[in-house]
Design a protein around this motif. Structure first.
Motif, mmCIF file in Angstrom:
data_model
loop_
_atom_site.group_PDB
_atom_site.id
_atom_site.type_symbol
_atom_site.label_atom_id
_atom_site.label_comp_id
_atom_site.label_asym_id
_atom_site.label_seq_id
_atom_site.Cartn_x
_atom_site.Cartn_y
_atom_site.Cartn_z
ATOM 1 N N ALA A 130 0.818 -1.217 0.000
ATOM 2 C CA ALA A 130 0.000 0.000 0.000
ATOM 3 C C ALA A 130 0.850 1.265 0.000
ATOM 4 N N GLU A 131 2.070 1.184 0.537
ATOM 5 C CA GLU A 131 2.918 2.382 0.629
ATOM 6 C C GLU A 131 3.884 2.509 -0.544
ATOM 7 N N THR A 132 3.754 1.697 -1.572
ATOM 8 C CA THR A 132 4.667 1.752 -2.710
ATOM 9 C C THR A 132 4.586 3.115 -3.401
ATOM 10 N N PRO A 133 5.718 3.789 -3.593
ATOM 11 C CA PRO A 133 5.672 5.100 -4.287
ATOM 12 C C PRO A 133 5.315 4.928 -5.754
ATOM 13 N N LEU A 134 4.745 5.989 -6.339
ATOM 14 C CA LEU A 134 4.386 5.957 -7.750
ATOM 15 C C LEU A 134 5.650 5.931 -8.607
ATOM 16 N N THR A 135 5.546 5.301 -9.758
ATOM 17 C CA THR A 135 6.684 5.190 -10.676
ATOM 18 C C THR A 135 6.816 6.477 -11.478
ATOM 19 N N SER A 136 7.957 7.120 -11.374
ATOM 20 C CA SER A 136 8.194 8.356 -12.111
ATOM 21 C C SER A 136 9.687 8.549 -12.263
ATOM 22 N N ASP A 300 -4.879 13.300 -6.360
ATOM 23 C CA ASP A 300 -4.731 14.585 -7.054
ATOM 24 C C ASP A 300 -3.540 14.583 -7.999
ATOM 25 N N ARG A 301 -3.262 13.407 -8.563
ATOM 26 C CA ARG A 301 -2.160 13.311 -9.511
ATOM 27 C C ARG A 301 -2.561 12.452 -10.709
ATOM 28 N N GLY A 302 -1.962 12.790 -11.840
ATOM 29 C CA GLY A 302 -2.099 11.986 -13.038
ATOM 30 C C GLY A 302 -0.713 11.685 -13.579
ATOM 31 N N TYR A 303 -0.643 11.224 -14.800
ATOM 32 C CA TYR A 303 0.667 10.927 -15.368
ATOM 33 C C TYR A 303 0.610 11.024 -16.887
ATOM 34 N N GLN A 304 1.757 11.354 -17.449
ATOM 35 C CA GLN A 304 1.945 11.357 -18.899
ATOM 36 C C GLN A 304 2.735 10.123 -19.275
ATOM 37 N N VAL A 305 2.277 9.411 -20.290
ATOM 38 C CA VAL A 305 2.977 8.221 -20.765
ATOM 39 C C VAL A 305 3.965 8.632 -21.846
ATOM 40 N N VAL A 306 5.214 8.225 -21.681
ATOM 41 C CA VAL A 306 6.250 8.448 -22.689
ATOM 42 C C VAL A 306 6.726 7.080 -23.146
ATOM 43 N N THR A 307 6.566 6.779 -24.419
ATOM 44 C CA THR A 307 6.949 5.454 -24.885
ATOM 45 C C THR A 307 7.601 5.523 -26.252
ATOM 46 N N TYR A 308 8.760 4.915 -26.339
ATOM 47 C CA TYR A 308 9.506 4.762 -27.581
ATOM 48 C C TYR A 308 10.119 3.358 -27.583
ATOM 49 N N PRO A 309 10.384 2.787 -28.756
ATOM 50 C CA PRO A 309 10.954 1.438 -28.784
ATOM 51 C C PRO A 309 12.279 1.309 -28.045
ATOM 52 N N HIS A 310 13.079 2.371 -28.023
ATOM 53 C CA HIS A 310 14.413 2.267 -27.438
ATOM 54 C C HIS A 310 14.427 2.461 -25.925
ATOM 55 N N ILE A 311 13.326 2.890 -25.319
ATOM 56 C CA ILE A 311 13.308 3.061 -23.861
ATOM 57 C C ILE A 311 12.158 2.330 -23.207
ATOM 58 N N GLY A 312 11.202 1.825 -23.970
ATOM 59 C CA GLY A 312 10.029 1.225 -23.355
ATOM 60 C C GLY A 312 9.106 2.280 -22.796
ATOM 61 N N ARG A 314 7.499 4.683 -20.098
ATOM 62 C CA ARG A 314 7.878 5.417 -18.890
ATOM 63 C C ARG A 314 6.778 6.405 -18.541
ATOM 64 N N HIS A 315 6.762 6.827 -17.269
ATOM 65 C CA HIS A 315 5.713 7.714 -16.784
ATOM 66 C C HIS A 315 6.304 8.991 -16.206
ATOM 67 N N LEU A 316 5.610 10.081 -16.457
ATOM 68 C CA LEU A 316 5.898 11.349 -15.792
ATOM 69 C C LEU A 316 4.697 11.681 -14.919
ATOM 70 N N VAL A 317 4.830 11.471 -13.636
ATOM 71 C CA VAL A 317 3.748 11.771 -12.700
ATOM 72 C C VAL A 317 3.698 13.274 -12.476
ATOM 73 N N ARG A 318 2.497 13.847 -12.494
ATOM 74 C CA ARG A 318 2.360 15.294 -12.330
ATOM 75 C C ARG A 318 1.085 15.609 -11.565
ATOM 76 N N PRO A 319 1.077 16.710 -10.823
ATOM 77 C CA PRO A 319 -0.119 17.082 -10.073
ATOM 78 C C PRO A 319 -1.241 17.498 -11.018
ATOM 79 N N SER A 320 -2.466 17.225 -10.623
ATOM 80 C CA SER A 320 -3.631 17.634 -11.422
ATOM 81 C C SER A 320 -3.967 19.079 -11.068
ATOM 82 N N GLU A 321 -3.113 19.974 -11.532
ATOM 83 C CA GLU A 321 -3.162 21.377 -11.126
ATOM 84 C C GLU A 321 -3.139 22.278 -12.344
#
Length: 543
Positions: A130-136, A300-312, A314-321
């Motif tokens: 339950a306490e696992t931090p978000l992936t960013s 109160d947070r969302g995330y942007q998905v960044v995906t390319y073949p060479h990196i797989g 990845r997520h950018l977590v950002r506040p919903s602000e």
């Protein structure tokens, strides 16, 4: 290799592994200084891992650990399967497979003999803590400095934060035992042509909350209700419900009130629209946050998905602000603007926020519509590259100018040079100014674009982002008049730059070329860019 040759390779590799292990065990007795002992052990540890991998390769083993979900939420149950495939000619023993990063360290499977040409499989039912931090990402920009700070818990030099979800395989060979660690992955396919893809487990909020727009302006003299859209995505596998609302500055109002939303499946999204009024808030910057509350927990947070073949993935977590700016910007009253969209164009929303009446001009309008209904017509960024209908009917824009209209052409690349699209000969150049704080000097002080309806002064050019502008107008007829000039502080781009803001009178009207990067500044909320845009648009009523 032949079978006998492979036996020799496996023996040599294991001999190297044993030698490295023995040397590491003897470091303490070599009389080395502490720093030297640490350095030697660090390098030997890396060499030991390399030998262990070489042993696995020499025995032609394949080690994999897969989860049944790749996008996980804290406290979510998950199934992890581990396998060892033996493509070699020698039997091995899988002593155990341990799984870490979950609510407990799990020994997924017990001991088993893995014969040649066989596969060892096991699985475990686990739960994300339950306490696992978000992936960013593990770095952030240092405010006011051209550098980034890094999370001290991440090993130096790592491009991404290592996943905490890992499988360790304990395998015994005829010559000894090795321990091999693998990240737990999820296999998926979202494109039949790209085939299977893999991702490490990404921890996301139970509700992913996104707010749009993220930056908006409200002219102080003509306050208007602003629409805010909040999109909420259910990232978990179970049905769930929550309450969506906005946290507003004091004195601000929203309609309707908080809304309850229900989700029945994973990845389901719902968007709620709110209308927000700033009341009598003074000039300044204000923050609005979108929040979902469910079962006593706030999201109160969302995330942007960044995906390319060479990196797989990845997520950018950002506040919903969202940032709202009440600004001192005025546009000519009852102004009608026609807009011809360009590439990646974010300028129309800015025109709308200024309070002008905005209409997008389509191909039919360009071909035979009544353009005189507009006070001013604006072409979007690189519109001459994108819009064949614009290139084909450009003469109608020039006729509109000749009859007293105002046309504002935002920057174009070299496609603009393929034909004569301006009222007089002109060529787009490679000239640009990359320093966002580079000095700008007004060279046509009596021009109305600098005085009405907003006064353009030194503050107008403050707080720009990334650059001043690019693809300025180069070689051109002397009829074109420069309104500003710039000088880049970059030593490899010396000299005064003109062509960033140019006007030509044609018939009864005006034709302007804007190489200044308004298209970049407006989405960033740069106040001076809104002031300049308002004045440019208002020229349509100044003829």
């Amino acid at each position: 290799f032949e079978a006998d040759g492979m036996v020799g390779v496996r023996g040599s590799v294991f001999s190297g592994l044993v030698a490295v292990r023995n040397l590491r065990a003897a470091i303490g007795s070599l009389g080395l200084l502490e720093d030297a002992r640490w350095e030697v052990d660090f390098r030997l540890a890396a060499k030991e891992r390399q030998f262990e991998r070489a042993v696995v390769l020499a025995h032609r083993l394949r080690l994999e650990a897969f989860a049944d979900d790749g996008l996980v939420t804290p406290d979510q149950p998950i199934t992890v399967s581990a396998l060892v495939a033996n493509s070699g000619d020698a039997d091995v023993v899988v002593r155990q497979v341990s799984l870490t990063g979950f609510d407990r360290t799990s020994v997924a499977c017990g001991e088993g003999v893995l014969a040649a040409a066989d596969v060892y499989r096991c699985s475990a039912e686990l739960r994300i803590p339950a306490e696992t931090p978000l992936t960013s990402i593990h770095w952030s920009h240092v405010s006011g400095a051209a550098r980034y700070s890094f999370d001290a818990a991440v090993p130096f030099g790592m491009p991404f934060r290592p996943t905490p979800f890992r499988a360790t395989f304990e395998i015994e060979f005829a010559s000894g035992r090795v321990s091999i660690e693998r990240p737990i992955q999820h296999r998926y396919a979202d494109d039949i042509f790209a085939g299977e893809k893999r991702m490490t487990l990404q921890v996301v909020p139970r509700f992913a909350v996104e707010i749009t727009p993220q930056i908006a302006i409200i002219p102080e003299a003509a306050r208007a209700v602003r629409e805010i859209r909040v999109t909420v995505t259910n990232t978990g596998p179970e049905p769930v419900e929550g309450e969506i609302g906005l946290e507003l500055p004091a004195g601000w109002r929203m309609t309707p009130g908080p809304a309850t939303v229900q989700f029945s499946s994973e990845d389901e999204s719902k968007t709620i629209r709110f209308e927000v009024s700033s009341g009598d808030a003074p000039i300044g910057e204000y923050q609005i946050r979108a929040v979902v509350r469910a079962a006593g927990t706030r999201f109160d947070r969302g995330y942007q998905v960044v995906t390319y073949p060479h990196i797989g993935r990845r997520h950018l977590v950002r506040p919903s602000e969202a940032t709202f700016k009440v600004v001192d910007v005025t546009v000519a009253p009852d102004l009608s603007v026609g807009y011809i969209t360009g590439v990646g164009d974010a300028v129309p929303p800015a025109i709308d926020q200024l309070g002008a009446r905005l209409e997008l001009i389509d191909a039919d309008d360009l071909a035979w519509g009544d353009l005189t209904r507009f006070d001013v017509i604006v072409t979007g960024v690189r519109a001459y590259e994108r819009r064949m209908d614009l290139r084909a009917n450009n003469d109608r824009l020039l006729d509109y100018v000749a009859d007293g209209g105002t046309v504002i052409v935002q920057y174009n690349k070299f496609e603009f040079n393929d034909a004569q699209y301006g009222p007089y000969p002109a060529q787009v150049s490679r000239s640009r100014v990359t320093d966002e704080a580079a000095p700008i000097r007004v060279v046509a002080n009596d021009h109305p674009v600098f005085t009405w309806p907003n006064l353009i002064d030194a503050e107008t050019w403050s707080d720009w982002v990334q650059e001043r502008g690019l693809y300025f107008l180069g070689d051109r007829d002397q009829t074109y008049v420069d309104l500003v000039e710039l000088e880049d502080n970059f030593s490899w781009n010396p000299g005064i730059k003109r062509g960033a803001l140019v006007e030509a009178k044609y018939g009864q009207g005006r034709w302007l070329y804007v190489g200044l990067g308004l298209w970049r500044q407006l989405p960033a909320g740069t106040i001076g860019a809104y002031q300049l845009l308002a004045n440019l648009l208002s020229l349509g009523t100044a003829n």
